[in-house]
Design a protein around this motif. Structure first.
Motif, PDB file in Angstrom:
ATOM      1  N   SER A   1       0.826  -1.113  -0.025  1.00 37.09           N
ATOM      2  CA  SER A   1      -0.083  -0.050  -0.150  1.00 37.09           C
ATOM      3  C   SER A   1       0.933   1.332  -0.149  1.00 37.09           C
ATOM      4  CB  SER A   1      -0.843  -0.012   1.315  1.00 37.09           C
ATOM      5  OG  SER A   1      -0.376   0.026   2.411  1.00 37.09           O
ATOM      6  N   ASP A   2       0.354   2.432  -0.458  1.00 38.52           N
ATOM      7  CA  ASP A   2       1.036   3.955  -0.344  1.00 38.52           C
ATOM      8  C   ASP A   2       1.291   4.203   0.813  1.00 38.52           C
ATOM      9  OD1 ASP A   2       1.815   6.332  -1.377  1.00 38.52           O
ATOM     10  OD2 ASP A   2      -0.421   7.041  -1.406  1.00 38.52           O
ATOM     11  N   PRO A   3       2.536   4.525   1.262  1.00 40.46           N
ATOM     12  CA  PRO A   3       3.007   4.936   2.535  1.00 40.46           C
ATOM     13  C   PRO A   3       2.355   6.206   2.855  1.00 40.46           C
ATOM     14  CG  PRO A   3       4.735   4.949   1.010  1.00 40.46           C
ATOM     15  CD  PRO A   3       3.821   4.286   0.276  1.00 40.46           C
ATOM     16  N   ASP A   4       2.186   6.980   1.921  1.00 42.41           N
ATOM     17  CA  ASP A   4       1.599   8.268   2.071  1.00 42.41           C
ATOM     18  C   ASP A   4      -0.004   8.447   2.361  1.00 42.41           C
ATOM     19  OD1 ASP A   4       2.238  10.974   2.705  1.00 42.41           O
ATOM     20  OD2 ASP A   4       1.605  11.513   0.511  1.00 42.41           O
ATOM     21  N   GLU A   5      -0.548   7.197   2.171  1.00 46.12           N
ATOM     22  CA  GLU A   5      -2.176   7.054   2.458  1.00 46.12           C
ATOM     23  C   GLU A   5      -2.457   7.458   4.104  1.00 46.12           C
ATOM     24  OE1 GLU A   5      -5.671   3.482   2.546  1.00 46.12           O
ATOM     25  OE2 GLU A   5      -3.343   3.121   2.280  1.00 46.12           O
ATOM     26  N   VAL A   6      -3.584   8.241   3.986  1.00 48.96           N
ATOM     27  CA  VAL A   6      -4.044   8.652   5.397  1.00 48.96           C
ATOM     28  C   VAL A   6      -4.850   7.668   5.899  1.00 48.96           C
ATOM     29  CG1 VAL A   6      -5.497  10.151   6.527  1.00 48.96           C
ATOM     30  CG2 VAL A   6      -3.953  11.053   4.620  1.00 48.96           C
ATOM     31  N   ILE A   7      -4.498   6.842   7.039  1.00 49.72           N
ATOM     32  CA  ILE A   7      -5.093   5.888   7.655  1.00 49.72           C
ATOM     33  C   ILE A   7      -6.239   6.263   8.516  1.00 49.72           C
ATOM     34  CG2 ILE A   7      -4.759   3.905   9.180  1.00 49.72           C
ATOM     35  CD1 ILE A   7      -1.777   3.640   8.200  1.00 49.72           C
ATOM     36  N   GLU A   8      -5.860   7.455   9.345  1.00 53.38           N
ATOM     37  CA  GLU A   8      -6.868   7.838  10.287  1.00 53.38           C
ATOM     38  C   GLU A   8      -6.539   9.400  10.336  1.00 53.38           C
ATOM     39  OE1 GLU A   8      -9.935   7.764  12.332  1.00 53.38           O
ATOM     40  OE2 GLU A   8      -9.248   5.869  12.096  1.00 53.38           O
ATOM     41  N   ARG A   9      -7.434  10.108  10.838  1.00 58.44           N
ATOM     42  CA  ARG A   9      -7.464  11.640  11.134  1.00 58.44           C
ATOM     43  C   ARG A   9      -8.004  11.844  12.525  1.00 58.44           C
ATOM     44  NH1 ARG A   9      -8.603  11.322   5.681  1.00 58.44           N
ATOM     45  NH2 ARG A   9      -7.722  13.047   4.392  1.00 58.44           N
ATOM     46  N   ILE A  10      -7.377  12.996  12.925  1.00 58.79           N
ATOM     47  CA  ILE A  10      -7.863  13.738  14.337  1.00 58.79           C
ATOM     48  C   ILE A  10      -8.227  15.050  13.979  1.00 58.79           C
ATOM     49  CG2 ILE A  10      -7.177  14.510  16.382  1.00 58.79           C
ATOM     50  CD1 ILE A  10      -4.993  12.447  16.427  1.00 58.79           C
ATOM     51  N   THR A  11      -9.528  15.207  13.933  1.00 56.88           N
ATOM     52  CA  THR A  11     -10.228  16.379  13.615  1.00 56.88           C
ATOM     53  C   THR A  11     -10.524  17.140  15.113  1.00 56.88           C
ATOM     54  OG1 THR A  11     -11.315  15.519  11.740  1.00 56.88           O
ATOM     55  CG2 THR A  11     -12.086  17.514  12.441  1.00 56.88           C
ATOM     56  N   PRO A  12     -10.062  18.491  15.438  1.00 64.87           N
ATOM     57  CA  PRO A  12     -10.297  19.178  16.541  1.00 64.87           C
ATOM     58  C   PRO A  12     -11.846  19.369  16.596  1.00 64.87           C
ATOM     59  CG  PRO A  12      -8.706  20.467  15.300  1.00 64.87           C
ATOM     60  CD  PRO A  12      -9.054  19.262  14.235  1.00 64.87           C
ATOM     61  N   ASN A  13     -12.265  19.218  17.954  1.00 57.03           N
ATOM     62  CA  ASN A  13     -13.670  19.212  18.095  1.00 57.03           C
ATOM     63  C   ASN A  13     -14.247  20.601  18.437  1.00 57.03           C
ATOM     64  OD1 ASN A  13     -16.249  19.243  20.175  1.00 57.03           O
ATOM     65  ND2 ASN A  13     -15.403  17.236  20.362  1.00 57.03           N
ATOM     66  N   GLY A  14     -15.213  21.031  17.666  1.00 57.51           N
ATOM     67  CA  GLY A  14     -15.664  22.539  17.774  1.00 57.51           C
ATOM     68  C   GLY A  14     -16.121  22.930  18.935  1.00 57.51           C
ATOM     69  N   PRO A  15     -16.884  22.224  19.513  1.00 56.49           N
ATOM     70  CA  PRO A  15     -17.177  22.822  21.136  1.00 56.49           C
ATOM     71  C   PRO A  15     -16.064  22.999  22.113  1.00 56.49           C
ATOM     72  CG  PRO A  15     -19.055  21.169  20.432  1.00 56.49           C
ATOM     73  CD  PRO A  15     -17.743  21.121  19.307  1.00 56.49           C
ATOM     74  N   ARG A  16     -14.883  21.890  22.010  1.00 51.09           N
ATOM     75  CA  ARG A  16     -13.905  22.064  22.830  1.00 51.09           C
ATOM     76  C   ARG A  16     -13.086  23.327  22.510  1.00 51.09           C
ATOM     77  NH1 ARG A  16     -11.363  17.385  25.514  1.00 51.09           N
ATOM     78  NH2 ARG A  16     -12.729  15.821  25.595  1.00 51.09           N
ATOM     79  N   ARG A  17     -13.085  23.670  20.938  1.00 50.91           N
ATOM     80  CA  ARG A  17     -12.204  24.719  20.457  1.00 50.91           C
ATOM     81  C   ARG A  17     -13.004  25.949  21.157  1.00 50.91           C
ATOM     82  NH1 ARG A  17     -11.780  25.611  14.514  1.00 50.91           N
ATOM     83  NH2 ARG A  17     -10.314  27.131  15.236  1.00 50.91           N
ATOM     84  N   VAL A  18     -14.342  25.913  20.952  1.00 51.58           N
ATOM     85  CA  VAL A  18     -14.920  27.202  21.436  1.00 51.58           C
ATOM     86  C   VAL A  18     -14.720  27.416  23.106  1.00 51.58           C
ATOM     87  CG1 VAL A  18     -17.301  28.060  21.755  1.00 51.58           C
ATOM     88  CG2 VAL A  18     -16.609  27.182  19.756  1.00 51.58           C
ATOM     89  N   VAL A  19     -15.071  26.555  23.729  1.00 53.64           N
ATOM     90  CA  VAL A  19     -14.836  26.570  25.322  1.00 53.64           C
ATOM     91  C   VAL A  19     -13.372  27.008  25.682  1.00 53.64           C
ATOM     92  CG1 VAL A  19     -14.708  25.360  27.464  1.00 53.64           C
ATOM     93  CG2 VAL A  19     -16.460  25.020  25.954  1.00 53.64           C
TER      94      VAL A  19
END
Length: 162
Positions: A2-20
């Motif tokens: 498989s491609d070594p640059d393939e994205v396996i998983e993402r961490i997206t910042p949580n909107g409510p946590r950012r706001v707080v």
């Protein structure tokens, strides 16, 4: 293979946590500046202290807001920001710790590295100092848990434990 640059998983910042997180710091900074303007202390040193801490809190609030807008990506080779900034290479990771008593950010995990890396940070999202990388803060606990587990599995495969 498989491609070594393939994205396996993402961490997206949580909107409510950012706001707080940014809201609390912004509110603190605003209140300190309001106190400095409406009822200034007699001492000039205390006035400068209030203004400096208030301005610093507002600045940090803005830094957290802008830095936490980035998505983290795990590939077979690196843990990186979506813009390409590398947090840690998988072959440089010694261990991952997300235990209850681990020194780590809220809803996050700690990575120990084999080799020292330069200091870097994205306030509220991740920071790196020496042989330690901390990921978490305004992130979703389920996403950071899955990324930490995937890194642990990748490390076990490289060591031949699996």
């Amino acid at each position: 293979m498989s491609d070594p640059d393939e994205v396996i998983e993402r961490i997206t910042p949580n909107g409510p946590r950012r706001v707080v997180a940014t809201g609390m710091l912004g509110l603190l900074g605003s209140l300190l500046l309001l106190i400095a303007v409406t009822t200034p202390p007699v001492s000039t040193a205390w006035l400068l202290f209030l203004v400096a801490i208030g301005a610093g809190a507002l600045w940090l609030s803005w830094m957290i807001w802008s830095a936490s807008a980035v998505v983290l990506e795990l590939t077979r080779e690196v843990l990186r920001e979506e813009n390409g900034r590398v947090l840690a290479r998988i072959d440089n990771i010694k261990s991952v710790d997300r235990g209850f008593f681990a020194f780590k950010p809220a809803a996050g995990f700690r990575i120990s590295l084999h080799e020292r890396r330069p200091r870097a940070t994205a306030p509220g999202l991740w920071w790196r100092r020496g042989r330690m990388v901390m990921v978490g803060g305004v992130t979703s606990g389920s996403q950071t848990k899955s990324v930490a587990d995937l890194i642990s599995v990748m490390l076990a495969e490289r060591r031949g434990d699996m």
